[in-house]
Scaffold this active site. Structure first.
Site, short mmCIF file in Angstrom:
data_model
loop_
_atom_site.label_atom_id
_atom_site.label_comp_id
_atom_site.label_asym_id
_atom_site.label_seq_id
_atom_site.Cartn_x
_atom_site.Cartn_y
_atom_site.Cartn_z
N GLN A 13 0.83 -1.22 0.00
CA GLN A 13 0.00 0.00 0.00
C GLN A 13 0.86 1.27 0.00
O GLN A 13 0.69 2.16 -0.83
CB GLN A 13 -0.90 0.05 1.24
CG GLN A 13 -1.52 1.45 1.42
CD GLN A 13 -2.36 1.63 2.65
OE1 GLN A 13 -3.58 1.73 2.53
NE2 GLN A 13 -1.74 1.68 3.82
N SER A 126 5.13 0.27 14.16
CA SER A 126 3.66 0.21 14.17
C SER A 126 3.08 0.47 15.56
O SER A 126 3.67 0.09 16.58
CB SER A 126 3.24 -1.20 13.72
OG SER A 126 1.90 -1.44 14.05
N GLU A 128 0.90 -1.15 16.78
CA GLU A 128 0.63 -2.46 17.39
C GLU A 128 1.70 -2.85 18.40
O GLU A 128 1.52 -3.78 19.18
CB GLU A 128 0.51 -3.54 16.31
CG GLU A 128 -0.73 -3.40 15.42
CD GLU A 128 -2.03 -3.81 16.11
OE1 GLU A 128 -1.99 -4.63 17.04
OE2 GLU A 128 -3.09 -3.30 15.71
N TYR A 152 2.75 -10.15 15.34
CA TYR A 152 3.10 -8.98 14.52
C TYR A 152 3.64 -7.85 15.38
O TYR A 152 4.70 -7.29 15.10
CB TYR A 152 1.86 -8.51 13.75
CG TYR A 152 2.06 -7.19 13.02
CD1 TYR A 152 2.77 -7.14 11.82
CD2 TYR A 152 1.57 -6.00 13.54
CE1 TYR A 152 2.97 -5.92 11.16
CE2 TYR A 152 1.76 -4.79 12.89
CZ TYR A 152 2.46 -4.76 11.70
OH TYR A 152 2.66 -3.55 11.05
P1 NAP Z 1 1.66 -4.10 2.71
O1 NAP Z 1 0.66 -3.50 1.81
O2 NAP Z 1 1.36 -5.38 3.37
O3 NAP Z 1 3.00 -4.21 1.86
C1 NAP Z 1 4.17 -4.77 2.36
C2 NAP Z 1 4.90 -5.50 1.23
O4 NAP Z 1 5.86 -6.33 1.88
C3 NAP Z 1 4.04 -6.43 0.41
O5 NAP Z 1 3.51 -5.78 -0.70
C4 NAP Z 1 5.00 -7.54 0.00
O6 NAP Z 1 5.65 -7.21 -1.21
C5 NAP Z 1 6.02 -7.50 1.11
N1 NAP Z 1 5.78 -8.66 2.00
C6 NAP Z 1 4.62 -9.24 2.33
N2 NAP Z 1 4.81 -10.29 3.14
C7 NAP Z 1 6.12 -10.35 3.34
C8 NAP Z 1 6.93 -11.21 4.07
N3 NAP Z 1 6.42 -12.23 4.77
N4 NAP Z 1 8.26 -10.97 4.06
C9 NAP Z 1 8.79 -9.96 3.35
N5 NAP Z 1 8.06 -9.11 2.60
C10 NAP Z 1 6.74 -9.31 2.62
O7 NAP Z 1 2.07 -3.06 3.86
P2 NAP Z 1 1.77 -1.47 3.90
O8 NAP Z 1 0.37 -1.26 4.36
O9 NAP Z 1 2.28 -0.84 2.66
O10 NAP Z 1 2.69 -1.06 5.14
C11 NAP Z 1 4.07 -0.77 4.95
C12 NAP Z 1 4.81 -1.08 6.23
O11 NAP Z 1 4.26 -0.31 7.30
C13 NAP Z 1 4.72 -2.53 6.69
O12 NAP Z 1 5.96 -2.87 7.24
C14 NAP Z 1 3.65 -2.52 7.76
O13 NAP Z 1 3.84 -3.55 8.69
C15 NAP Z 1 3.86 -1.14 8.37
N6 NAP Z 1 2.67 -0.55 8.97
C16 NAP Z 1 1.53 -0.43 8.25
C17 NAP Z 1 0.41 0.15 8.82
C18 NAP Z 1 -0.87 0.31 8.03
O14 NAP Z 1 -1.88 0.71 8.63
N7 NAP Z 1 -0.86 0.09 6.72
C19 NAP Z 1 0.47 0.63 10.14
C20 NAP Z 1 1.67 0.51 10.82
C21 NAP Z 1 2.79 -0.06 10.23
P3 NAP Z 1 6.02 -8.33 -2.34
O15 NAP Z 1 4.93 -9.36 -2.33
O16 NAP Z 1 6.05 -7.51 -3.60
O17 NAP Z 1 7.33 -8.85 -1.94
#
Ligand code: NAP
Length: 329
Positions: A13, A126, A128, A152
């Site tokens: 995202q 995060s 969390e 997580y």
């Molecule tokens: P996301 O949409 O889940 O994207 C993360 C990307 O990481 C995925 O597109 C995937 O890319 C890769 N990925 C998925 N599973 C994985 C695994 N097991 N090991 C390594 N890579 C993996 O996350 P986001 O919403 O963009 O969030 C970005 C970061 O911010 C993440 O680290 C998330 O934990 C953190 N975060 C998000 C939120 C929120 O509300 N969105 C809040 C706090 C923190 P590929 O499949 O292309 O490799």
């Protein structure tokens, strides 16, 4: 000279919005995905930037491989967004969550320490990590002790402390954005806000007849708008002295109220089209969590003032636009 940024997990995202934001600043952007042949770059395509970024495959997070990548691509900044990012999934895949969210981060920090300590490194921490917070500690301020309640949250807390430790112990230029829930049209379809808005639009259009199934509606969260949150990520790495910041809206809303407003804005009857499914409850859930964003606003000059109602209006508008684009592509 233009800077080079490496964004891990660029196809999620946040990656596309961050890439768009820094491309406009003249950066050369390299993004990683775990399997190039199966890359899901619709987010980059949707934003019209898929041909402006260089995507590389990265599934070997060994120290030697990351050192090779740093030597080859010489990034000035790294944004570590790649992660198993679902709280719910982390209860089903605890080994993978801890292994992949922690060890890859540690490899990056070691590689930077050994190859080029001038690289600025952003870690996606995060809310969390805080887990269940006592009422008197709300809104949460930076520095509150972590009490994570999921694999997580534990993985992110460990990664967070490692990132802080490499800054304090080795002088690396690292900073963490402690992000609270943020949403957009590019959010994964398994996340509740995206799921509800998407299906509610289908119901409004007469294309879905079945109710939307949701889990615990009593939870209260701090929801914000992803395209604005990525701006803070960049700002964190532009400071003279790097630090950790809450990136959040500062609004506390229950899921019940959030979903209710989506239904109201789309004129849908929740009695007919909303169903609570206990199977979607988590083994442990956080009751209420929201943050104080004053540090980011003051020190980073980060601007955010969207109310929950404005956020919902924006997300519905974006989802309509995204669904139209998807239908054409
Ligand atoms: P996301 O949409 O889940 O994207 C993360 C990307 O990481 C995925 O597109 C995937 O890319 C890769 N990925 C998925 N599973 C994985 C695994 N097991 N090991 C390594 N890579 C993996 O996350 P986001 O919403 O963009 O969030 C970005 C970061 O911010 C993440 O680290 C998330 O934990 C953190 N975060 C998000 C939120 C929120 O509300 N969105 C809040 C706090 C923190 P590929 O499949 O292309 O490799």
């Amino acid at each position: 000279m233009n800077k080079t940024a490496l964004i891990t997990g660029i196809c999620g995202q946040d990656g596309p919005y961050l890439a768009q934001f820094i491309l406009e600043k003249g950066y050369h952007v390299i993004g990683t995905t775990r399997l190039l042949s199966a890359k899901n770059d619709f987010g980059l395509k949707y934003l019209g930037i898929d041909t402006d970024v260089e995507i590389i495959e990265l599934n070997d997070f060994s120290l030697s491989n990351l050192k090779k990548i740093l030597t080859q691509h010489q990034p000035n900044e790294i944004y570590n967004l790649a992660a198993q990012s679902s709280v719910g999934e982390s209860f089903l895949k605890p080994l993978e969550t801890i292994q992949e969210n922690v060890m890859s981060l540690l490899s990056w920090l070691e590689a930077i320490k050994l190859v080029d300590q001038n690289i600025a490194f952003y870690q996606a921490s995060s809310s969390e990590m805080y887990g269940n917070v006592r009422l008197e500690n709300l809104p949460i301020q930076e520095g509150l002790i972590f009490n994570p309640a999921s694999p997580y949250g534990i993985s992110k807390a460990t990664a967070h402390w490692l990132t802080v430790n490499y800054r304090e112990a080795h002088g690396l230029k690292t900073g963490c954005g402690i992000l609270f829930n943020h949403e957009s049209a590019l959010r994964g379809s398994n996340y509740v806000i995206k799921k509800v808005i998407h299906q509610a639009i289908l119901i409004e259009q007469g294309k879905q007849k079945t109710p939307i199934r949701v889990g615990n509606l009593a939870i209260k969260r701090d929801w914000g708008y992803a395209p604005k949150y990525v701006q803070a990520m960049w700002k964190i790495l532009q400071q003279d002295k790097l630090d950790d910041y809450h990136i959040c809206s500062g609004n506390l809303t229950s899921l019940n109220e959030f979903v209710g407003q989506i239904f109201d804005q789309l004129n849908i009857d929740s009695e007919l089209y909303l169903e609570v499914d206990k199977a979607l409850y988590r083994p442990v859930d956080l009751e209420a969590i929201y943050g104080d964003n004053r540090k980011a606003k003051q020190e980073l000059d980060w601007k955010y003032n969207m109310s929950t109602t404005e956020l919902i209006e924006q997300l519905i508008k974006d989802e309509y636009q995204y669904m139209e684009w998807k239908a054409r592509n």
